[in-house]
Design a protein around this motif. Structure first.
Motif, mmCIF file in Angstrom:
data_model
loop_
_atom_site.group_PDB
_atom_site.id
_atom_site.type_symbol
_atom_site.label_atom_id
_atom_site.label_comp_id
_atom_site.label_asym_id
_atom_site.label_seq_id
_atom_site.Cartn_x
_atom_site.Cartn_y
_atom_site.Cartn_z
ATOM 1 N N GLY A 127 78.698 50.272 29.801
ATOM 2 C CA GLY A 127 77.704 49.205 29.822
ATOM 3 C C GLY A 127 77.582 48.588 31.200
ATOM 4 O O GLY A 127 78.396 48.843 32.099
ATOM 5 N N VAL A 128 76.535 47.780 31.378
ATOM 6 C CA VAL A 128 76.326 47.008 32.602
ATOM 7 C C VAL A 128 76.728 45.566 32.316
ATOM 8 O O VAL A 128 76.290 44.980 31.319
ATOM 9 N N ALA A 129 77.552 44.998 33.169
ATOM 10 C CA ALA A 129 78.040 43.635 32.947
ATOM 11 C C ALA A 129 77.127 42.597 33.586
ATOM 12 O O ALA A 129 76.642 41.682 32.923
ATOM 13 N N PHE A 241 75.648 45.672 41.264
ATOM 14 C CA PHE A 241 75.920 45.281 39.887
ATOM 15 C C PHE A 241 77.317 45.744 39.490
ATOM 16 O O PHE A 241 77.886 46.648 40.107
ATOM 17 N N ASP A 242 77.860 45.099 38.470
ATOM 18 C CA ASP A 242 79.165 45.465 37.920
ATOM 19 C C ASP A 242 78.992 46.075 36.541
ATOM 20 O O ASP A 242 77.968 45.887 35.878
ATOM 21 N N ILE A 243 80.029 46.744 36.079
ATOM 22 C CA ILE A 243 79.932 47.544 34.859
ATOM 23 C C ILE A 243 81.026 47.181 33.863
ATOM 24 O O ILE A 243 81.956 46.417 34.168
ATOM 25 N N SER A 311 67.411 51.201 29.527
ATOM 26 C CA SER A 311 66.164 51.645 30.139
ATOM 27 C C SER A 311 66.433 52.585 31.306
ATOM 28 O O SER A 311 67.563 52.716 31.801
ATOM 29 N N GLN A 312 65.351 53.233 31.758
ATOM 30 C CA GLN A 312 65.448 54.149 32.891
ATOM 31 C C GLN A 312 65.955 53.436 34.141
ATOM 32 O O GLN A 312 66.636 54.033 34.970
ATOM 33 N N ALA A 313 65.646 52.152 34.239
ATOM 34 C CA ALA A 313 66.043 51.394 35.426
ATOM 35 C C ALA A 313 67.546 51.170 35.507
ATOM 36 O O ALA A 313 68.054 50.769 36.554
ATOM 37 N N TRP A 314 68.266 51.436 34.417
ATOM 38 C CA TRP A 314 69.710 51.241 34.401
ATOM 39 C C TRP A 314 70.413 52.497 33.903
ATOM 40 O O TRP A 314 70.452 53.492 34.600
ATOM 41 N N LEU A 315 70.937 52.474 32.689
ATOM 42 C CA LEU A 315 71.764 53.590 32.216
ATOM 43 C C LEU A 315 70.955 54.825 31.852
ATOM 44 O O LEU A 315 71.520 55.878 31.565
ATOM 45 N N GLY A 316 69.627 54.699 31.862
ATOM 46 C CA GLY A 316 68.787 55.862 31.620
ATOM 47 C C GLY A 316 68.742 56.826 32.788
ATOM 48 O O GLY A 316 68.146 57.895 32.680
ATOM 49 N N GLY A 317 69.373 56.467 33.909
ATOM 50 C CA GLY A 317 69.412 57.380 35.048
ATOM 51 C C GLY A 317 69.706 56.731 36.380
ATOM 52 O O GLY A 317 70.331 57.335 37.254
ATOM 53 N N THR A 318 69.281 55.484 36.546
ATOM 54 C CA THR A 318 69.425 54.843 37.852
ATOM 55 C C THR A 318 70.887 54.589 38.219
ATOM 56 O O THR A 318 71.286 54.798 39.375
ATOM 57 N N VAL A 319 71.689 54.123 37.270
ATOM 58 C CA VAL A 319 73.104 53.846 37.557
ATOM 59 C C VAL A 319 73.811 55.119 38.021
ATOM 60 O O VAL A 319 74.588 55.106 38.989
ATOM 61 N N GLN A 320 73.547 56.222 37.338
ATOM 62 C CA GLN A 320 74.156 57.492 37.714
ATOM 63 C C GLN A 320 73.746 57.890 39.132
ATOM 64 O O GLN A 320 74.576 58.382 39.920
ATOM 65 N N GLY A 396 64.271 54.890 39.341
ATOM 66 C CA GLY A 396 64.778 56.189 38.938
ATOM 67 C C GLY A 396 63.681 57.164 38.545
ATOM 68 O O GLY A 396 63.939 58.160 37.855
ATOM 69 N N VAL A 397 62.446 56.916 38.967
ATOM 70 C CA VAL A 397 61.330 57.822 38.684
ATOM 71 C C VAL A 397 60.456 57.929 39.931
ATOM 72 O O VAL A 397 60.559 57.108 40.850
ATOM 73 N N THR A 398 59.589 58.936 39.942
ATOM 74 C CA THR A 398 58.619 59.066 41.023
ATOM 75 C C THR A 398 57.514 58.029 40.830
ATOM 76 O O THR A 398 56.948 57.910 39.744
ATOM 77 N N VAL A 399 57.228 57.270 41.884
ATOM 78 C CA VAL A 399 56.159 56.275 41.836
ATOM 79 C C VAL A 399 54.978 56.814 42.649
ATOM 80 O O VAL A 399 55.102 57.075 43.843
ATOM 81 N N ASN A 400 53.865 57.008 41.963
ATOM 82 C CA ASN A 400 52.647 57.498 42.606
ATOM 83 C C ASN A 400 51.754 56.306 42.963
ATOM 84 O O ASN A 400 51.322 55.564 42.077
#
Length: 673
Positions: A127-129, A241-243, A311-320, A396-400
């Motif tokens: 998780g994100v703390a 951020f902390d986890i 969400s994608q902005a966090w554990l959906g890919g960005t944190v990784q 964590g995504v391509t922004v057009n």
């Protein structure tokens, strides 16, 4: 780089973080008022066979879940005694989890976690703390006059007191790299904790001391200065951020413990995010702090709830990806030998997915890409983040980024689903479309301007404010229709006494077409914005009224950030992250725009001189200004109402809405740091 870290293992950079070295847990804090107590904890599952649970945390690091810590809500939910054990660093937490002395670490730094799993540790991020920016930074010695502009010279040959191997260390190295400091000449001294950092800077023995939490505030209070703010550091790609973490073994053997722990944390976050005031004193006592410093830190913190975390902005890919970026950077700096190809295996969202989130909430679906509308030849502060792909990294995504000719076209594209967010859309076309029934939502203010949007008169006709009623009668005007330029034109003509029934309005095809129309002599007046206005004036045209004169008769001119109601419902985390990157870019620009001019000019498709001329007429309001009464606190809504009522009076539209309040949603901006 000279480093005093010979005792540090090859992959494990043990680092001081926040808090102190006190081994005693914080004293129990008094209960929060009953009327605003956090939700009751769920019953403990029968399968749990633990005698006790050992949780690592930081003192002097106030967090929303400390209400549940102080009130023993975790104990009640889990059916066991929960021992909260203070630690001095995220590296120490990792070692304690490896040895089995700690079961769960709350608010462990991401960087020490990534360092340890890179070195082979069996740790798991669940998780994100807490998310923070300005609460973690480096403070310069007040006697040395160190600034971002002179850091390359003033820090050469100096000593810096800092944790090593955590996000503070990572931020320091990224900052020094960005400022052009030769790191081989800088001595890094291993920190022994926050109070030691304060003492080191006060002693004059170091040029800069890095820490987080109360120590940063104390060093600034003692006269030190920030070389770069947290927002400026975020603008160059640093997320902080902390986890919440555990070991793979503990998670496999005690999945219900992890889920229940996260459930109590979620409930505490929800209660805090709804109204933090009743919990401040409880949190302060649990963190071992006074009330005022606690509030100062909490103001820099946010506690993402389940849906945002997933969400994608966090554990959906960005944190990784952030872990990968940090470890690759440490490799490039020679701090570690190699990074892993991917950090996906060290993140497990299954426990968080089992948590009951805020009623009505659901995890955001995954975006493949984000389509954002903007204007060319319209330079804005956020184009630095656009050009450097900071939005892409944060989301964590391509922004057009897709250029448009008008705010009306932007609205149509949002309606059709081709555009997700419009940046710097005109307020007037937005108001026109929602008046007509469109499901659009205003979520922020992009840019305020006056002289950058205007009408230029044909130089051969001698049109002025004094004679406009006569010289414009029976003439043609080339203008956009249905946007703020059109609104300004009609208001100006009304003010000047021009009989608008005798004036032919020709729909504009864009800025260059306006320049061509005026140059051709076919129109008496051409209205546009951005570089086209400057070009028409340079070609000999004249303003009938300046932007300032128009503002004096009640015309406010600004552009907005908008989306659709459906997109906002489905992707709240995306909108907050988009606004966060925009805020960071605005802050960095407002502090010192000079380093960004060339980047903005190129992104806007302009030369440097015209870019500066437009930027001189622009301002980019930051979060607090946008949320004030002068803007989204009520004025923006009233301006929409005034504009639409005016168009009704002019016969341009049939009717206006009674109120435009429901088309403004500040919740995403309020979540921005």
């Amino acid at each position: 780089m000279k480093r005093l870290i010979a005792v540090i293992a090859l992959f494990v950079l043990i680092a001081a973080a926040c808090g102190n070295d006190d081994d005693d847990a914080a004293p129990a804090a008094p209960d929060a008022p009953e009327a605003t107590a956090a939700p009751e904890a769920p019953e403990a599952p029968d399968e749990m066979m633990l005698d006790e649970l050992n949780v690592a945390y930081f003192l002097e690091w106030p967090t929303a879940n400390q209400v549940a810590q102080a009130r023993q809500t975790y104990d009640d939910a889990l059916g066991v005694t929960v021992n909260w054990i203070p630690f001095a660093s995220g590296g120490d937490m990792a070692q304690a989890m490896e040895s089995g002395d700690i079961d769960i670490s709350y608010s462990q730094g991401l960087t020490p976690f990534a360092n340890f799993v890179t070195g082979g540790s069996n740790l798991l991020l669940v998780g994100v703390a807490v998310s923070y920016a300005d609460a973690d930074n480096c403070v310069a010695n007040p006697d040395l006059g160190i600034t971002a502009d002179n850091a390359a010279e003033t820090l050469a040959g100096q000593s810096v007191y800092t944790p090593l191997g955590n996000v503070t260390h990572f931020k320091l190295l990224k900052m020094l790299e960005h400022l052009g400091v030769d790191t081989s000449t800088v001595e890094l001294i291993q920190s022994e904790g926050g109070p030691a950092a304060v003492a080191a800077l006060d002693s004059g023995e170091v040029a800069m001391a890095c820490a987080f939490g109360g120590a940063v505030n104390q060093m600034i209070a003692n006269g030190g200065n920030l070389v770069m703010t947290g927002s400026e550091q975020e603008a160059i790609g640093i997320r902080v951020f902390d986890i919440i973490s555990t070991t793979g073994t503990f998670a496999a053997e005690n999945p219900d413990v992890i889920t229940s722990f996260l459930q109590v944390t979620e409930d505490a976050n929800v209660a805090y995010n709804d109204d933090r005031e009743p919990f401040i004193d409880v949190i302060a006592e649990a963190a071992g702090m006074e009330r005022a410093p606690t509030i100062a830190l909490l103001d820099a913190f946010s506690f993402p709830e389940k849906d945002v975390q997933l969400s994608q902005a966090w554990l959906g890919g960005t944190v990784q990806q952030v872990m990968k970026d940090q470890m690759d950077f440490f490799v490039a700096q020679g701090e570690i030998d190699s990074a892993l190809p991917s950090y996906d295996d060290f993140v497990d969202t299954s426990f968080l997915e089992a948590v009951e989130g805020r009623p009505g909430g659901s995890a955001e679906p995954m975006l493949d890409e984000l389509n954002v509308a903007y204007f060319l030849e319209w330079p804005t502060a956020n184009q630095v983040a656009q050009a450097e792909q900071t939005y892409d990294d944060a989301l964590g995504v391509t922004v057009n980024w897709i250029p448009f000719a008008s705010g009306g076209d932007m609205a149509q594209a949002m309606e059709s689903g081709d555009i997700d967010i419009s940046y710097s859309q005109g307020l007037t076309p937005f108001a026109n479309f929602v008046t007509g029934g469109s499901d659009l939502l205003l979520i922020g203010v992009a840019v305020s301007y006056a002289d950058a949007d205007n009408c230029v008169a044909n130089p051969d006709l001698g049109i002025t404010a004094d004679n406009a009623a006569e010289t414009l009668a029976g003439q043609s005007v080339y203008t956009p229709l249905g946007n703020v330029t059109h609104f300004k034109l009609l208001k100006m003509l009304e003010h000047l006494g021009v009989d608008t029934s005798t004036v032919e309005l020709i729909q504009s095809e864009g800025g260059p077409a306006a320049v061509a129309a005026l140059d051709s002599g076919e129109v008496a007046l051409a209205c546009a914005f951005g570089g086209a206005v400057n070009q028409m004036i340079a070609n000999g045209g004249n303003l009938v009224m300046t932007g300032s004169e128009q503002e004096a008769i009640g015309i406010r001119v600004f552009d907005i950030i908008s989306t659709t109601g459906d997109f906002a419902d489905n992707y709240p985390g995306v909108l907050t992250t988009f606004l966060q990157v925009t805020e960071d870019a605005n802050v960095a620009y407002n502090d010192d725009r000079e380093p960004f001019i060339d980047t903005i000019a190129e992104a806007a498709g302009m030369d440097r001189g015209p870019t500066i001329a437009l930027l001189d007429a622009f301002s980019f309001p930051e979060k607090d200004v946008q949320l004030s009464e002068a803007w989204l606190g009520g004025t923006v809504q009233q301006v929409m109402k005034d504009q639409m009522d005016f168009f009704v009076a002019q016969g341009e539209i049939a009717s206006a809405l009674r109120s435009y309040d429901s088309f403004v949603d500040t919740s995403f901006l309020e979540a921005v740091n």
